[in-house]
Design an enzyme around this catalytic site. Structure first.
Site, short mmCIF file in Angstrom:
data_model
loop_
_atom_site.label_atom_id
_atom_site.label_comp_id
_atom_site.label_asym_id
_atom_site.label_seq_id
_atom_site.Cartn_x
_atom_site.Cartn_y
_atom_site.Cartn_z
N HIS A 45 0.81 -1.21 0.00
CA HIS A 45 0.00 0.00 0.00
C HIS A 45 0.85 1.27 0.00
CE1 HIS A 45 -2.81 -3.12 1.03
NE2 HIS A 45 -2.17 -3.33 2.17
N CYS A 46 2.00 1.22 -0.69
CA CYS A 46 2.89 2.40 -0.79
C CYS A 46 3.47 2.82 0.55
CB CYS A 46 2.20 3.60 -1.44
SG CYS A 46 1.93 3.38 -3.18
#
Lengths: 398, 144
Positions: A352-353
């Site tokens: 998720h970055c």
């Protein structure tokens, strides 16, 4: 709530990937289609009816955003292409010229790539020091841990209001107080909070605040950078060209326009700004507090149901938002996402970055459910049922 | 290949992967390659020991989905002991199978477990992951 307003939900899907992007209400789509169908024109240049209407809507949008954020002036609102764009402008248009080698910037390991990498680049370029505030056992930021990291060298606190994997709602008003008391710039990433919890830039004493339109039921390609007027007036544009200059001559002389126009070179995303403005009005008609209450109740229900399934691991049971990270024990997150897609349940798998969070979670990849106002108890029930029956996962996905 | 057989091969290699775990390479005999791709969350290290045109050994480790993990395991099991030239042939035929072009089905053996992966286009990159690593390593060797 309000499912009928979202055309995507006419399909038989459960949409739980709002942390990545949200669905769009018809009122926003209509506003953008109206611009493209009935009053297409550039802004601030035309003397004809369509241009006058577009000008009015664009200027009104700045006022709508200002009121939504409780800012003092609409001149403190800069339209950007999104949160990432906003953060880069703050770091490379402002901080680069205000900070000195050795100055410290406090972030956390739960921050999104866009709120970490620009700082690391400035660390390389300028010799500032980026430090991570330790997270507690629930992977959340505490005020005590933050305060323990503050030194006379601390010049910036740069944090998400709500983090995108753990979903903890940071006490931004308290952090803003601490920052102000210590003469520290406070930069807030509101990408996961705006439209989910009330955002008040004055109460949180934010120096700067950034968010994207597309995660808050709005269009892609547009975002907002809020900055206090005295800070924006010191910020340098990263992009020069039409629309932002007062004059330029063949001698090389030029003068750029005032804040915020000086930060909006070229033709801005006009349709997107109009769509964003319309969607903010839509959100205000529902009430952000009501959206938050709805999401927290749904998350509590989801957690209570998932705790009954022995092979589900939960990573952030306690955070007060609509974000839940989990895994099926022994199953790679992407396989779980592919499996759930078989039942038309859309979740996100991966890091998720937030690639630094693995140090704290001791796992690199998770499945993430992220909610918005249109999610229902029935959506949760469908997810829970699919996860209960997941012993056949490989028969389904292979 | 029957679907149930394909599933059985993939699950077996996923749950009992061949040569999983990296080795100490004090003598510097292995070439290490990381497969962390931009579009995918799989992150696998593969170590190759190649000498005089022969693949002597391969190990791997990392976090990856069932398809990537099993494909890596099967690739390693298939290629140890093969020449670089033979490995190129596996690579060419495997890529052709994934991309729905004509290929030598007999040659690929257990790798035929991925013969219908094209039906899930977003998983093709998972199945190709170990072979992309192999290709990079073989290209590097040839260049040097």
């Amino acid at each position: 709530m309000h499912r009928e307003d979202f055309p995507m939900l006419k399909q038989d899907i459960v949409y739980f990937d709002n942390g990545a992007t949200s669905l769009k209400p018809q009122v926003m789509i209509d506003a953008m289609v109206d611009y493209y169908s009935n009053h297409t024109a550039n802004i601030h240049r035309g003397d004809y009816d369509a241009a006058i209407k577009t000008d009015a809507l664009y200027d009104e949008a700045r006022e709508v955003v200002k009121n939504f954020l409780h800012a003092e002036s609409s001149r403190e609102i800069v339209f950007t292409s999104g949160m990432t764009d906003g953060m880069n402008r703050i770091v490379f248009g402002f901080m680069k010229y205000q900070l000195k080698p050795g100055d410290e910037v406090l972030i956390s390991k739960a921050e999104h790539a866009s709120c970490a990498i620009p700082w690391y680049v400035l660390q390389e370029e300028l010799g500032i020091v980026v430090r991570s505030v330790p997270l507690d056992s629930e992977h959340q930021l505490t005020i005590q841990n933050l305060e323990s990291m503050i030194s006379p060298k601390t010049k910036v606190i740069s944090l998400s209001h709500i983090t995108n994997v753990i979903g903890d709602v940071r006490d931004v008003e308290k952090i803003g107080e601490i920052a102000e008391k210590n003469h520290i710039y406070f930069v807030v990433d509101a990408a996961q909070s705006v439209s989910h919890v009330p955002v008040d830039v004055l109460k949180m004493k934010a120096s700067f605040l950034v968010f994207s339109g597309h995660k808050m039921l709005g269009p892609t390609g547009v975002g907002v950078l809020y900055g206090k007027m005295d800070l924006l007036s010191k910020m340098r544009p990263l992009c020069y060209g039409g629309g932002m200059n007062e004059f330029f001559e063949s001698t090389g002389e030029y003068k750029i326009r005032e804040v915020p126009t000086c930060f909006e070179a070229g033709t801005p995303p006009i349709a997107e700004v109009i769509g964003l403005s319309r969607v903010i009005q839509y959100i205000e008609s529902i009430g952000v507090e009501n959206i938050h209450k709805h999401e927290v109740e749904l998350k509590k229900y989801l957690v209570s149901e998932l705790l009954k399934i022995p092979n589900i691991v939960l990573y952030n049971k306690s955070s007060e938002s609509g974000i839940l990270a989990f895994n099926i024990r022994g199953v790679f997150s992407q396989d779980t996402a592919v499996y759930l897609n078989h039942y038309h349940i859309y979740i996100r798998a991966g890091n998720h970055c937030s690639k630094m969070l693995k140090d704290d979670l001791n796992i690199k990849n998770t499945c993430r459910v992220s909610m918005h106002l249109y999610n229902t108890k029935e959506d949760v029930d469908k997810l829970v049922l699919a996860l209960k029956n997941s012993e056949d996962i490989f028969k389904i996905i292979l | 290949m029957e679907r149930s057989l394909r599933q059985a091969i993939i699950v077996d290699h996923y749950q009992n992967p061949y040569h999983k775990g990296l080795v100490d390479d004090d003598r510097g005999e292995y070439i290490k390659n990381n497969t962390n791709s931009v579009s995918c969350i799989d992150n696998v290290d593969i170590m190759y020991k190649i000498k005089d045109g022969v693949i002597l050994d391969i190990y791997f480790d990392g976090e990856a989905c069932a398809i990537s993990t099993s494909a890596t395991s099967i690739m390693i099991h298939t290629l140890i002991g093969k020449t670089v030239k033979e490995a190129r042939s596996y690579l060419k035929n495997y890529e052709a199978m994934i991309e729905e072009r004509p290929y030598d089905k007999e040659l690929l053996g257990e790798l035929n477990a991925y013969e219908e992966i094209y039906l899930q286009p977003n998983r093709k990159k998972c199945a190709l992951l170990p072979f992309e690593s192999l290709k990079k390593v073989l290209d590097e060797i040839e260049e040097n």
